[in-house]
Design a protein around this motif. Structure first.
Motif, PDB file in Angstrom:
ATOM      1  N   GLN A  29       0.834  -1.205   0.000  1.00 37.53           N
ATOM      2  CA  GLN A  29       0.000   0.000   0.000  1.00 37.53           C
ATOM      3  C   GLN A  29       0.867   1.253   0.000  1.00 37.53           C
ATOM      4  O   GLN A  29       0.588   2.203  -0.730  1.00 37.53           O
ATOM      5  CB  GLN A  29      -0.922   0.015   1.222  1.00 37.53           C
ATOM      6  N   ALA A  30       1.921   1.244   0.814  1.00 37.98           N
ATOM      7  CA  ALA A  30       2.816   2.399   0.883  1.00 37.98           C
ATOM      8  C   ALA A  30       3.511   2.622  -0.462  1.00 37.98           C
ATOM      9  O   ALA A  30       3.669   3.766  -0.904  1.00 37.98           O
ATOM     10  CB  ALA A  30       3.848   2.211   2.000  1.00 37.98           C
ATOM     11  N   GLN A  31       3.906   1.541  -1.133  1.00 33.84           N
ATOM     12  CA  GLN A  31       4.545   1.669  -2.439  1.00 33.84           C
ATOM     13  C   GLN A  31       3.573   2.254  -3.460  1.00 33.84           C
ATOM     14  O   GLN A  31       3.958   3.107  -4.265  1.00 33.84           O
ATOM     15  CB  GLN A  31       5.069   0.313  -2.917  1.00 33.84           C
ATOM     16  N   GLU A  32       2.318   1.831  -3.418  1.00 35.66           N
ATOM     17  CA  GLU A  32       1.310   2.372  -4.336  1.00 35.66           C
ATOM     18  C   GLU A  32       1.112   3.864  -4.093  1.00 35.66           C
ATOM     19  O   GLU A  32       1.007   4.648  -5.048  1.00 35.66           O
ATOM     20  CB  GLU A  32      -0.013   1.629  -4.167  1.00 35.66           C
ATOM     21  N   ILE A  33       1.069   4.255  -2.820  1.00 37.97           N
ATOM     22  CA  ILE A  33       0.915   5.675  -2.482  1.00 37.97           C
ATOM     23  C   ILE A  33       2.108   6.478  -2.997  1.00 37.97           C
ATOM     24  O   ILE A  33       1.955   7.572  -3.538  1.00 37.97           O
ATOM     25  CB  ILE A  33       0.764   5.863  -0.954  1.00 37.97           C
ATOM     26  N   LEU A  34       3.323   5.948  -2.832  1.00 39.18           N
ATOM     27  CA  LEU A  34       4.516   6.642  -3.317  1.00 39.18           C
ATOM     28  C   LEU A  34       4.477   6.839  -4.828  1.00 39.18           C
ATOM     29  O   LEU A  34       4.796   7.919  -5.329  1.00 39.18           O
ATOM     30  CB  LEU A  34       5.777   5.862  -2.942  1.00 39.18           C
ATOM     31  N   ILE A  35       4.069   5.810  -5.542  1.00 37.65           N
ATOM     32  CA  ILE A  35       3.986   5.913  -7.003  1.00 37.65           C
ATOM     33  C   ILE A  35       2.933   6.946  -7.396  1.00 37.65           C
ATOM     34  O   ILE A  35       3.168   7.792  -8.266  1.00 37.65           O
ATOM     35  CB  ILE A  35       3.687   4.538  -7.625  1.00 37.65           C
ATOM     36  N   GLU A  36       1.791   6.915  -6.730  1.00 41.25           N
ATOM     37  CA  GLU A  36       0.729   7.879  -7.029  1.00 41.25           C
ATOM     38  C   GLU A  36       1.176   9.302  -6.712  1.00 41.25           C
ATOM     39  O   GLU A  36       0.953  10.225  -7.499  1.00 41.25           O
ATOM     40  CB  GLU A  36      -0.526   7.531  -6.234  1.00 41.25           C
ATOM     41  N   GLN A  37       1.833   9.496  -5.566  1.00 40.83           N
ATOM     42  CA  GLN A  37       2.312  10.820  -5.188  1.00 40.83           C
ATOM     43  C   GLN A  37       3.346  11.339  -6.185  1.00 40.83           C
ATOM     44  O   GLN A  37       3.329  12.519  -6.555  1.00 40.83           O
ATOM     45  CB  GLN A  37       2.923  10.790  -3.781  1.00 40.83           C
ATOM     46  N   ASN A  38       4.248  10.478  -6.607  1.00 37.73           N
ATOM     47  CA  ASN A  38       5.263  10.883  -7.570  1.00 37.73           C
ATOM     48  C   ASN A  38       4.619  11.276  -8.902  1.00 37.73           C
ATOM     49  O   ASN A  38       5.012  12.275  -9.524  1.00 37.73           O
ATOM     50  CB  ASN A  38       6.286   9.766  -7.775  1.00 37.73           C
ATOM     51  N   THR A  39       3.628  10.505  -9.326  1.00 35.28           N
ATOM     52  CA  THR A  39       2.910  10.828 -10.559  1.00 35.28           C
ATOM     53  C   THR A  39       2.238  12.194 -10.442  1.00 35.28           C
ATOM     54  O   THR A  39       2.349  13.032 -11.346  1.00 35.28           O
ATOM     55  CB  THR A  39       1.856   9.751 -10.865  1.00 35.28           C
ATOM     56  N   LEU A  40       1.573  12.438  -9.323  1.00 31.78           N
ATOM     57  CA  LEU A  40       0.895  13.718  -9.121  1.00 31.78           C
ATOM     58  C   LEU A  40       1.887  14.880  -9.084  1.00 31.78           C
ATOM     59  O   LEU A  40       1.600  15.961  -9.613  1.00 31.78           O
ATOM     60  CB  LEU A  40       0.077  13.685  -7.832  1.00 31.78           C
ATOM     61  N   MET A  41       3.054  14.677  -8.495  1.00 27.03           N
ATOM     62  CA  MET A  41       4.072  15.734  -8.467  1.00 27.03           C
ATOM     63  C   MET A  41       4.569  16.044  -9.876  1.00 27.03           C
ATOM     64  O   MET A  41       4.772  17.212 -10.228  1.00 27.03           O
ATOM     65  CB  MET A  41       5.249  15.321  -7.570  1.00 27.03           C
ATOM     66  N   MET A  42       4.731  15.023 -10.702  1.00 29.02           N
ATOM     67  CA  MET A  42       5.186  15.256 -12.078  1.00 29.02           C
ATOM     68  C   MET A  42       4.109  15.975 -12.885  1.00 29.02           C
ATOM     69  O   MET A  42       4.413  16.884 -13.669  1.00 29.02           O
ATOM     70  CB  MET A  42       5.593  13.940 -12.736  1.00 29.02           C
ATOM     71  N   VAL A  43       2.843  15.602 -12.691  1.00 29.77           N
ATOM     72  CA  VAL A  43       1.746  16.282 -13.382  1.00 29.77           C
ATOM     73  C   VAL A  43       1.686  17.746 -12.957  1.00 29.77           C
ATOM     74  O   VAL A  43       1.550  18.641 -13.790  1.00 29.77           O
ATOM     75  CB  VAL A  43       0.401  15.567 -13.103  1.00 29.77           C
ATOM     76  N   ARG A  44       1.835  17.996 -11.665  1.00 35.02           N
ATOM     77  CA  ARG A  44       1.813  19.376 -11.158  1.00 35.02           C
ATOM     78  C   ARG A  44       2.967  20.183 -11.747  1.00 35.02           C
ATOM     79  O   ARG A  44       2.789  21.330 -12.164  1.00 35.02           O
ATOM     80  CB  ARG A  44       1.870  19.396  -9.638  1.00 35.02           C
ATOM     81  N   GLU A  45       4.147  19.587 -11.802  1.00 32.66           N
ATOM     82  CA  GLU A  45       5.294  20.288 -12.376  1.00 32.66           C
ATOM     83  C   GLU A  45       5.047  20.624 -13.849  1.00 32.66           C
ATOM     84  O   GLU A  45       5.335  21.736 -14.295  1.00 32.66           O
ATOM     85  CB  GLU A  45       6.555  19.426 -12.258  1.00 32.66           C
ATOM     86  N   THR A  46       4.486  19.686 -14.583  1.00 34.42           N
ATOM     87  CA  THR A  46       4.176  19.924 -15.994  1.00 34.42           C
ATOM     88  C   THR A  46       3.166  21.059 -16.140  1.00 34.42           C
ATOM     89  O   THR A  46       3.318  21.933 -16.999  1.00 34.42           O
ATOM     90  CB  THR A  46       3.641  18.641 -16.659  1.00 34.42           C
ATOM     91  N   MET A  47       2.150  21.066 -15.274  1.00 33.50           N
ATOM     92  CA  MET A  47       1.152  22.138 -15.319  1.00 33.50           C
ATOM     93  C   MET A  47       1.785  23.487 -15.012  1.00 33.50           C
ATOM     94  O   MET A  47       1.499  24.474 -15.691  1.00 33.50           O
ATOM     95  CB  MET A  47       0.020  21.845 -14.329  1.00 33.50           C
ATOM     96  N   TYR A  48       2.652  23.549 -13.997  1.00 33.22           N
ATOM     97  CA  TYR A  48       3.336  24.792 -13.668  1.00 33.22           C
ATOM     98  C   TYR A  48       4.179  25.286 -14.834  1.00 33.22           C
ATOM     99  O   TYR A  48       4.174  26.472 -15.166  1.00 33.22           O
ATOM    100  CB  TYR A  48       4.224  24.634 -12.436  1.00 33.22           C
TER     101      TYR A  48
END
Length: 65
Positions: A29-48
């Protein structure tokens, strides 16, 4: 950490709640959360980056001018 990158009290509280939740997760579960968080950070960076390019007018098509 300098003043501009210091977390607000609300952010510190949110981080603490998240840390407490992670303590009760399985490794998978923790690994899934880390992958999801990393994906969201990359999407946010792209949007910025896209917002900055638009704001600074770096995305202009010069052929159309």
């Amino acid at each position: 950490m300098d003043q501009s990158t210091k977390l607000t009290l609300d952010q510190e509280f949110s981080l603490r709640l998240f840390a407490d939740q992670v303590q009760h997760m399985s490794r998978e579960q923790a690994q899934e959360i880390l992958i999801e968080q990393n994906t969201l950070m990359m999407v946010r960076e792209t949007m910025y980056l896209e917002l900055l390019k638009h704001e600074w007018k770096l995305d202009l098509d010069f052929d159309s001018l």
